[in-house]
Design a protein around this motif. Structure first.
Motif, PDB file in Angstrom:
ATOM      1  N   ILE A 111       3.322  -8.371  -4.281  1.00  0.00           N
ATOM      2  CA  ILE A 111       4.047  -7.100  -4.397  1.00  0.00           C
ATOM      3  C   ILE A 111       5.526  -7.306  -4.093  1.00  0.00           C
ATOM      4  O   ILE A 111       6.407  -6.774  -4.778  1.00  0.00           O
ATOM      5  CB  ILE A 111       3.432  -6.052  -3.442  1.00  0.00           C
ATOM      6  CG1 ILE A 111       2.019  -5.674  -3.920  1.00  0.00           C
ATOM      7  CG2 ILE A 111       4.320  -4.810  -3.368  1.00  0.00           C
ATOM      8  CD1 ILE A 111       1.280  -4.783  -2.950  1.00  0.00           C
ATOM      9  N   GLN A 112       5.814  -8.118  -3.061  1.00  0.00           N
ATOM     10  CA  GLN A 112       7.203  -8.395  -2.694  1.00  0.00           C
ATOM     11  C   GLN A 112       7.943  -9.093  -3.831  1.00  0.00           C
ATOM     12  O   GLN A 112       9.123  -8.814  -4.089  1.00  0.00           O
ATOM     13  CB  GLN A 112       7.237  -9.262  -1.430  1.00  0.00           C
ATOM     14  CG  GLN A 112       8.610  -9.817  -1.073  1.00  0.00           C
ATOM     15  CD  GLN A 112       9.614  -8.737  -0.726  1.00  0.00           C
ATOM     16  OE1 GLN A 112       9.243  -7.627  -0.378  1.00  0.00           O
ATOM     17  NE2 GLN A 112      10.896  -9.066  -0.837  1.00  0.00           N
ATOM     18  N   ALA A 372      26.207   1.951  -7.697  1.00  0.00           N
ATOM     19  CA  ALA A 372      24.746   1.938  -7.646  1.00  0.00           C
ATOM     20  C   ALA A 372      24.228   0.523  -7.404  1.00  0.00           C
ATOM     21  O   ALA A 372      23.125   0.179  -7.840  1.00  0.00           O
ATOM     22  CB  ALA A 372      24.176   2.509  -8.944  1.00  0.00           C
ATOM     23  N   ASP A 373      25.021  -0.313  -6.750  1.00  0.00           N
ATOM     24  CA  ASP A 373      24.564  -1.649  -6.390  1.00  0.00           C
ATOM     25  C   ASP A 373      23.633  -1.567  -5.183  1.00  0.00           C
ATOM     26  O   ASP A 373      23.512  -0.503  -4.544  1.00  0.00           O
ATOM     27  CB  ASP A 373      25.762  -2.551  -6.084  1.00  0.00           C
ATOM     28  CG  ASP A 373      26.601  -2.005  -4.942  1.00  0.00           C
ATOM     29  OD1 ASP A 373      26.658  -2.645  -3.888  1.00  0.00           O
ATOM     30  OD2 ASP A 373      27.170  -0.906  -5.092  1.00  0.00           O
ATOM     31  N   LEU A 374      22.993  -2.652  -4.842  1.00  0.00           N
ATOM     32  CA  LEU A 374      22.002  -2.643  -3.764  1.00  0.00           C
ATOM     33  C   LEU A 374      22.622  -2.242  -2.429  1.00  0.00           C
ATOM     34  O   LEU A 374      22.026  -1.481  -1.661  1.00  0.00           O
ATOM     35  CB  LEU A 374      21.355  -4.029  -3.640  1.00  0.00           C
ATOM     36  CG  LEU A 374      20.493  -4.484  -4.817  1.00  0.00           C
ATOM     37  CD1 LEU A 374      19.908  -5.855  -4.543  1.00  0.00           C
ATOM     38  CD2 LEU A 374      19.385  -3.480  -5.105  1.00  0.00           C
ATOM     39  N   LYS A 375      23.834  -2.739  -2.151  1.00  0.00           N
ATOM     40  CA  LYS A 375      24.468  -2.406  -0.877  1.00  0.00           C
ATOM     41  C   LYS A 375      24.765  -0.913  -0.802  1.00  0.00           C
ATOM     42  O   LYS A 375      24.502  -0.271   0.224  1.00  0.00           O
ATOM     43  CB  LYS A 375      25.750  -3.215  -0.710  1.00  0.00           C
ATOM     44  CG  LYS A 375      26.485  -2.929   0.585  1.00  0.00           C
ATOM     45  CD  LYS A 375      27.789  -3.716   0.674  1.00  0.00           C
ATOM     46  CE  LYS A 375      28.571  -3.348   1.925  1.00  0.00           C
ATOM     47  NZ  LYS A 375      29.879  -4.063   1.992  1.00  0.00           N
ATOM     48  N   THR A 382      15.796  -4.566   2.675  1.00  0.00           N
ATOM     49  CA  THR A 382      14.437  -4.015   2.608  1.00  0.00           C
ATOM     50  C   THR A 382      13.477  -5.053   2.039  1.00  0.00           C
ATOM     51  O   THR A 382      13.849  -5.906   1.241  1.00  0.00           O
ATOM     52  CB  THR A 382      14.400  -2.759   1.727  1.00  0.00           C
ATOM     53  OG1 THR A 382      14.870  -3.083   0.407  1.00  0.00           O
ATOM     54  CG2 THR A 382      15.269  -1.662   2.309  1.00  0.00           C
ATOM     55  N   ASP A 383      12.222  -4.981   2.475  1.00  0.00           N
ATOM     56  CA  ASP A 383      11.161  -5.826   1.908  1.00  0.00           C
ATOM     57  C   ASP A 383       9.826  -5.115   2.086  1.00  0.00           C
ATOM     58  O   ASP A 383       9.724  -4.123   2.819  1.00  0.00           O
ATOM     59  CB  ASP A 383      11.142  -7.210   2.563  1.00  0.00           C
ATOM     60  CG  ASP A 383      10.755  -7.161   4.031  1.00  0.00           C
ATOM     61  OD1 ASP A 383       9.565  -6.914   4.318  1.00  0.00           O
ATOM     62  OD2 ASP A 383      11.638  -7.351   4.904  1.00  0.00           O
ATOM     63  N   MET A 394      10.116   2.866   2.018  1.00  0.00           N
ATOM     64  CA  MET A 394       9.842   4.137   1.339  1.00  0.00           C
ATOM     65  C   MET A 394      10.973   5.137   1.575  1.00  0.00           C
ATOM     66  O   MET A 394      11.462   5.785   0.650  1.00  0.00           O
ATOM     67  CB  MET A 394       8.519   4.729   1.834  1.00  0.00           C
ATOM     68  CG  MET A 394       7.282   3.969   1.423  1.00  0.00           C
ATOM     69  SD  MET A 394       5.792   4.787   2.063  1.00  0.00           S
ATOM     70  CE  MET A 394       4.642   3.409   2.110  1.00  0.00           C
ATOM     71  N   GLY A 395      11.382   5.265   2.841  1.00  0.00           N
ATOM     72  CA  GLY A 395      12.459   6.202   3.155  1.00  0.00           C
ATOM     73  C   GLY A 395      13.771   5.789   2.510  1.00  0.00           C
ATOM     74  O   GLY A 395      14.519   6.629   1.985  1.00  0.00           O
ATOM     75  N   VAL A 396      14.061   4.485   2.530  1.00  0.00           N
ATOM     76  CA  VAL A 396      15.300   3.994   1.930  1.00  0.00           C
ATOM     77  C   VAL A 396      15.295   4.245   0.425  1.00  0.00           C
ATOM     78  O   VAL A 396      16.309   4.659  -0.155  1.00  0.00           O
ATOM     79  CB  VAL A 396      15.482   2.492   2.230  1.00  0.00           C
ATOM     80  CG1 VAL A 396      16.696   1.942   1.478  1.00  0.00           C
ATOM     81  CG2 VAL A 396      15.642   2.260   3.725  1.00  0.00           C
ATOM     82  N   LEU A 397      14.159   4.004  -0.221  1.00  0.00           N
ATOM     83  CA  LEU A 397      14.053   4.219  -1.669  1.00  0.00           C
ATOM     84  C   LEU A 397      14.205   5.699  -2.021  1.00  0.00           C
ATOM     85  O   LEU A 397      14.813   6.042  -3.038  1.00  0.00           O
ATOM     86  CB  LEU A 397      12.713   3.688  -2.177  1.00  0.00           C
ATOM     87  CG  LEU A 397      12.588   2.155  -2.210  1.00  0.00           C
ATOM     88  CD1 LEU A 397      11.134   1.744  -2.375  1.00  0.00           C
ATOM     89  CD2 LEU A 397      13.431   1.583  -3.330  1.00  0.00           C
TER      90      LEU A 397
END
Length: 481
Positions: A111-112, A372-375, A382-383, A394-397
């Motif tokens: 999944i990762q 809209a980059d990852l940073k 996150t992992d 989940m919260g970050v997403l």
């Protein structure tokens, strides 16, 4: 009967003929150009008014083209954001799946792997979405590379988070440099089983704090690495790659190596060049008997170096043959960076002109950046390798998806506003062109009538002149007879 004065009749006829020719020429010019005003002499005030209207028409046309470009940019960014949103939704599904306690470690690793692929895709989209040479989804605060001294980075590279322990290998290679302007620096190391000692140098080779190379009891950490005197320290340690200046020479005249007894917050201090430096001392050198300076640690394996105000760049080295953990705290820690030859991709605000009418201030609208980059989306650390990290992801997403949705709403509002402005400009353009036409366009019916009248008058004048010339010839013939 009154006598005909030939000269008077001829002069009068020529004057009238010139007027008629002028009228005819004017009518022909207006009919051929289609304009009533072909020069300032035709209507000076009308020409000034028409020029202002022409300026507005041209300005509205250019503004409309700029709005088309802005709409294209917004549509391009919105399309990429739509794709990023779909990827975030898929990533959220993977996070929920990883949060299931029935999964094995190998399942979570699979999944990762997919999750990391999604993150890489998001980063790629943010960096490659391009239009008109701009990158609307790239970061708006790119990280510039650190400024190195030789091969040595500044402290913030080795210690990105204050108070966090990091692991390193010891040796005779510089760990980092402390940039001038730093304040209240505290470096603490735990040398674990084997002895590792912290050392502080100036870039010209002055050894300010640490363990000795020379003297009656040189430290084991130095001698075990073959550094047994000042000459070897100069040749093997004080290299440009290690952050020292060209021509630096080893000098231990200012060295503090610890006071009468070990003290974590400083057993000895030194005032040098406006800096107050304190050093705990090396615990191995305080051990009794055979344990003294034997390269292994007893009860005191911690060392600490403190500097209140760094007035020049200083080099930090941890000498030994093992590994150690270290943490850094600071009051102020500058981040020296360099500007690369090729600048990183960066999103910048767009200024869109919405009105530029003659005599009025230019009106514009600023389209703010939408990184809209990852940073920028908060996804860098996150992992999904464990249930707690999956729950955190989940919260970050969710927050990342909210940000992307707000960006799309912003672009949608811009598109609607620009299209509305374009519609207003188009109507304004038509009305202004009609008004300008009424002022400067020729009336074809009137000008055709004037031209016909002038042509008839000209033909009549030609006939009269011909008759006048014949009368003069007749008189001359009689006189000759």
């Amino acid at each position: 009967m009154q006598a005909i004065n030939y000269n008077e009749m001829t002069g009068l006829n020529l004057t009238v003929r010139k007027t008629t020719e002028s009228t005819l020429q004017e009518s022909i010019e207006r009919l051929s150009s289609g304009l009533r005003i072909n020069g300032a002499k035709d209507d000076a005030a009308g020409q000034a008014i028409a020029n202002r209207m022409r300026s507005n028409i041209n300005a509205d046309t250019v503004v409309s083209r700029g709005l088309d470009d802005a709409i294209s940019m917004a549509q391009t960014a919105d399309g990429s954001l739509n794709t990023i949103g779909e990827l975030l939704i898929r990533a959220k599904g993977l996070a929920i799946q990883s949060g299931n306690s029935t999964l094995s470690d190998s399942d979570r690793q699979s999944i990762q792997d997919e999750y990391q692929s999604i993150l890489n895709n998001i980063q790629s989209i943010s960096e490659t979405t391009e239009i008109f040479g701009s990158y609307p989804l790239a970061t708006d605060s790119p990280e510039l590379p650190p400024e190195l001294i030789g091969n040595v980075p500044p402290l913030n590279v080795k210690f990105p988070v204050q108070g966090t322990n990091y692991s390193f290998s010891s040796g005779i290679v510089s760990l980092a440099y402390i940039p001038a302007g730093s304040k209240n620096i505290t470096i603490t190391i735990d040398s674990l089983g084997l002895d590792d000692d912290i050392q502080l140098f100036t870039r010209d080779g002055k050894h300010l704090a640490g363990t000795p190379i020379n003297g009656t009891d040189p430290d084991y950490t130095w001698s075990s690495r073959g550094i047994t005197d000042s000459a070897k320290a100069t040749s093997r340690v004080l290299s440009e790659a290690n952050g020292f200046e060209n021509g630096a020479t080893y000098d231990d005249s200012q060295l503090i190596e610890g006071g009468a007894s070990w003290a974590l917050d400083g057993s000895e201090t030194l005032d040098y060049n406006g800096m107050n430096i304190s050093y705990s001392g090396d615990g191995d050198r305080y051990e009794p008997g055979a344990a003294f300076n034997d390269g292994s640690n007893g009860s005191n394996r911690i060392e600490r170096l403190k500097i209140d105000n760094v007035t020049e760049d200083l080099v930090v080295m941890v000498v030994g043959s093992g590994s150690f953990t270290s943490n850094l705290t600071w009051g102020d820690l500058p981040e020296p960076t360099i500007t690369p030859t090729v600048l990183p991709k960066q999103s910048r605000p767009w200024e869109v002109v919405t009105s530029a009418s003659f005599g009025d201030d230019v009106e514009s609208l600023t389209m703010q950046t939408t990184p809209a980059d990852l940073k920028s989306l908060g996804l860098t650390n996150t992992d999904l390798l464990s249930m707690p990290t999956a729950s955190n992801a989940m919260g970050v997403l969710d927050r990342a998806l909210d940000k992307v949705s707000s960006y799309r709403a912003q672009y949608g509002a811009f598109i609607n506003r620009f299209e509305s402005t374009k519609s207003v400009l188009a109507q304004q353009n038509v009305a202004t062109q009609a008004a300008k036409s009424r002022i400067e366009d020729a009336d074809y019916a009137m000008e055709t009538s004037k031209m016909a009248k002038a042509q008839i008058l000209q033909q009549g004048q030609d006939a009269v002149l011909k008759v006048a010339n014949q009368s003069a010839e007749n008189i001359l013939s009689l006189l000759r007879s």
